[in-house]
Design a protein around this motif. Structure first.
Motif, PDB file in Angstrom:
ATOM      1  N   ARG A 183      45.481  54.389  65.219  1.00  0.00           N
ATOM      2  CA  ARG A 183      46.799  54.442  65.664  1.00  0.00           C
ATOM      3  C   ARG A 183      48.050  54.545  63.994  1.00  0.00           C
ATOM      4  O   ARG A 183      48.922  54.832  64.329  1.00  0.00           O
ATOM      5  N   GLU A 186      48.813  58.565  66.214  1.00  0.00           N
ATOM      6  CA  GLU A 186      48.331  58.205  67.343  1.00  0.00           C
ATOM      7  C   GLU A 186      48.223  59.422  68.927  1.00  0.00           C
ATOM      8  O   GLU A 186      48.757  59.646  68.981  1.00  0.00           O
ATOM      9  N   GLU A 229      49.376  48.469  73.675  1.00  0.00           N
ATOM     10  CA  GLU A 229      50.887  47.637  73.920  1.00  0.00           C
ATOM     11  C   GLU A 229      49.902  46.147  73.167  1.00  0.00           C
ATOM     12  O   GLU A 229      50.814  45.977  72.531  1.00  0.00           O
ATOM     13  N   ASP A 232      49.541  45.885  69.474  1.00  0.00           N
ATOM     14  CA  ASP A 232      50.562  46.011  67.958  1.00  0.00           C
ATOM     15  C   ASP A 232      51.418  44.436  68.396  1.00  0.00           C
ATOM     16  O   ASP A 232      51.099  44.027  66.869  1.00  0.00           O
ATOM     17  N   ALA A 237      49.108  43.233  60.348  1.00  0.00           N
ATOM     18  CA  ALA A 237      49.470  44.568  59.937  1.00  0.00           C
ATOM     19  C   ALA A 237      49.124  45.115  58.806  1.00  0.00           C
ATOM     20  O   ALA A 237      48.039  44.239  57.984  1.00  0.00           O
TER      21      ALA A 237
END
Ligand code: G4P
Length: 528
Positions: A183, A186, A229, A232, A237
């Motif tokens: 992540r 990417e 998708e 996220d 966080a």
């Protein structure tokens, strides 16, 4: 030459926790491979046997094919000096594992992707939480059919009560396992099985790489894009402070056996964790960078070398630097001494250490003077670390010697074995020492006790199992336990320090005691 503070800063000391068979040994082996501590995968697997050579102190270990002892492995990687505290997986030795966790600054939690959070992991996890240390999760065996990763995260959050942050994300599992998506970069790291070598072939793809259709297959690719998708929006966080305080666990997916995802895990793990942590003493905190040496004993292991009948006390250095032959002060013994034969265990070898720093673990020869939780420090700097909690035993037996002439050996044996932390001993109020109540966390310890008393102390014993399952320390200092109003199946006992405790057969009788004795306070943990 590195400076003294550089040496301490580069240290990382952690324990790996898992339910048996989740892959702790395999992951450890792969980590050692990167550190160059071993050359070939498979050498630690041989560990099941080789380890016996290191800790071949008891026949029981061989008979049952399990490892009773936990050892420490040190290796260097990318300028870091890493100490892995290996913990016995067998639940009968969980108390030893709990104490080992006291010596760690962080923990790696290995979870089998097909099984999720298992019983033993929950127990060990609770100890980590008690200490607020960082916990990094490795979801293993992705090359086998695994649970849905979202469900796994939810399980970790619900069962363990810690927030999760997936650092990478798996694409498929089992035969369909295609790799992981990092992540941060990417990029997709394609799965390649590698059973042994250190160098892993790396094939990376950007998310928009047209080759992905072929690599993943259209179907899996579409699923995967949907998942990212969702990702996220799911989970928490990233928050480094929360990781450092043990409130958020970064999660990595990989496969230890095929050596997939292990090196990226190691690299990021080293960034996510810190150098040795500040430790609490009874009179304030100890800074690991302090020049004054201090350490505490977290494990005592008897008869590592049968020929010498020796005992080794393992201590975690909390501050400063240790040098061979230096004079230290043993706080509980109230005397100056030199630590004899200090040693470190590197992979499977025991080596004499000339120097060691905060974060390191050393084992020293113990002529029978150390107890779990003892503090050793430089003579001019008397500190005392807070004791290591005594975990509540769950099985109890009344133990006495067969031959009353052996009273002395019986007392010596039971006391020494208790000092090592293998068992806890208690007495009924007003009873003599020729009969004790022994409490253990795992039932196998009863066999260990019997075996060792017979073989090392030449005492045969009679053991009678008792029906109690719960033990509580009485917190109220001034209270005379005889004045308590208790259910008929509750027993009053005391430990070797004279603290009063109660034994219960059920949670119901604990409630009964609390209901009938106003102000009575009970605690599940004692301290050494
Ligand atoms: P533990 O220390 O946590 O008890 O687990 P250990 O590493 O011994 O692993 C338990 C079993 O799981 C071993 O198989 C090991 O090879 C296997 N294993 C570990 N990691 C992975 C992985 O990433 N993928 C797969 N597919 N298997 C993995 P075993 O059959 O019990 O032992 P062995 O016969 O292979 O020695």
């Amino acid at each position: 030459m590195r400076s003294y503070t550089e040496e301490i800063s580069r240290r990382r000391t952690f324990a790996i926790i898992s339910h048996p068979d989740a892959g702790k040994t395999t992951l450890t082996e792969k980590l050692l491979l990167y550190g160059g501590a071993i050359n070939l995968a498979g050498s630690v697997k041989g560990k099941r046997t080789a380890r016996h050579a290191v800790s071949d102190w008891m026949e029981i270990e061989k008979q049952r094919g399990i490892s009773v002892t936990s050892s420490v492995l040190q290796f260097k990687y990318n300028g870091y000096c890493i100490n892995i505290l290996d913990t016995p997986g067998h639940e009968d030795f969980s108390e030893d594992t709990y104490r080992t966790l006291m010596a760690a600054d962080s923990a790696v939690m290995v979870i089998d992707g097909s099984k999720g959070v298992e019983k033993q992991t929950i127990k060990l996890f609770k100890v980590c939480v008690m200490r607020n240390i960082p916990i990094i999760t490795f979801v293993n065996k992705m090359d086998r059919d695994a649970k849905n990763p979202f469900d796994l995260l939810e399980e970790i959050e619900n069962v363990l009560g810690i927030s999760t942050y997936p650092v990478n994300w798996p694409i498929g599992s089992g035969k369909e396992f295609k790799g992981v998506f990092d992540r941060n970069t990417e990029k997709i790291l394609a799965f390649t099985a590698n059973n042994g070598q250190k160098e892993v072939e790396k094939t990376e793809y950007a998310l928009d790489d047209p080759a992905l259709d072929e690599v993943l297959g259209q179907y899996l690719r579409a699923d995967f894009m949907d998942e990212i998708e969702l990702l996220d929006g799911a989970g928490d966080a990233f928050d480094l402070d929360a990781v450092r305080e043990g409130r958020l666990t970064p999660v990595f997916f990989g496969s230890a056996l095929t050596n997939f995802g292990v090196e990226p895990f190691l690299e990021q793990f080293l960034q996510l964790t810190t150098s040795p942590l500040t430790r609490e003493t009874v009179s304030g905190k100890v800074d690991p960078m302090s020049e004054d040496f201090s350490a505490f004993v977290f494990k005592i292991q008897a008869n590592m070398n049968k020929a010498h009948r020796d005992r080794v006390a393992f201590m975690r250095i909390c501050s400063g630097r240790f040098e061979k032959n230096m004079e230290v002060f043993h706080v509980q013994g109230n005397r100056k001494m030199r630590l004899s034969q200090p040693q470190q265990i590197m992979a499977q070898e025991r080596e004499i250490v000339d120097e060691a720093y905060a974060g390191d673990i050393i084992g020293v020869f113990d002529p029978g003077i150390f107890s779990i939780g003892d503090t050793i420090c430089s003579a001019g700097n008397k500190v005392q670390f807070q004791g290591i909690p005594t975990f509540a035993p769950e099985h109890f037996a009344r133990v006495r010697q067969k031959d009353t002439m052996k009273r002395k050996q019986f007392i010596k044996g039971t006391n020494q074995i208790a000092q090592e932390g293998a068992i806890q001993i208690f007495q009924e109020l007003d009873a003599g020492m020729e009969e004790v109540i022994v409490g253990v966390v795992g039932v196998l310890q009863f066999d260990v006790l019997k075996y060792r008393l017979e073989n090392e102390y030449n005492v045969e014993i009679i053991m009678e199992n008792l029906p109690y399952e719960y033990i509580r320390w009485i917190v109220n200092d001034e209270l005379d336990p005889k004045t308590l109003d208790l259910a008929s199946d509750t027993k009053r006992i005391q430990d070797l320090k004279g603290n009063y405790l109660l034994l219960f057969t059920s949670l119901w009788s604990i409630d009964w005691a609390l209901d009938h004795n106003k102000g009575l306070q009970l605690r599940e943990f004692g301290t050494n």
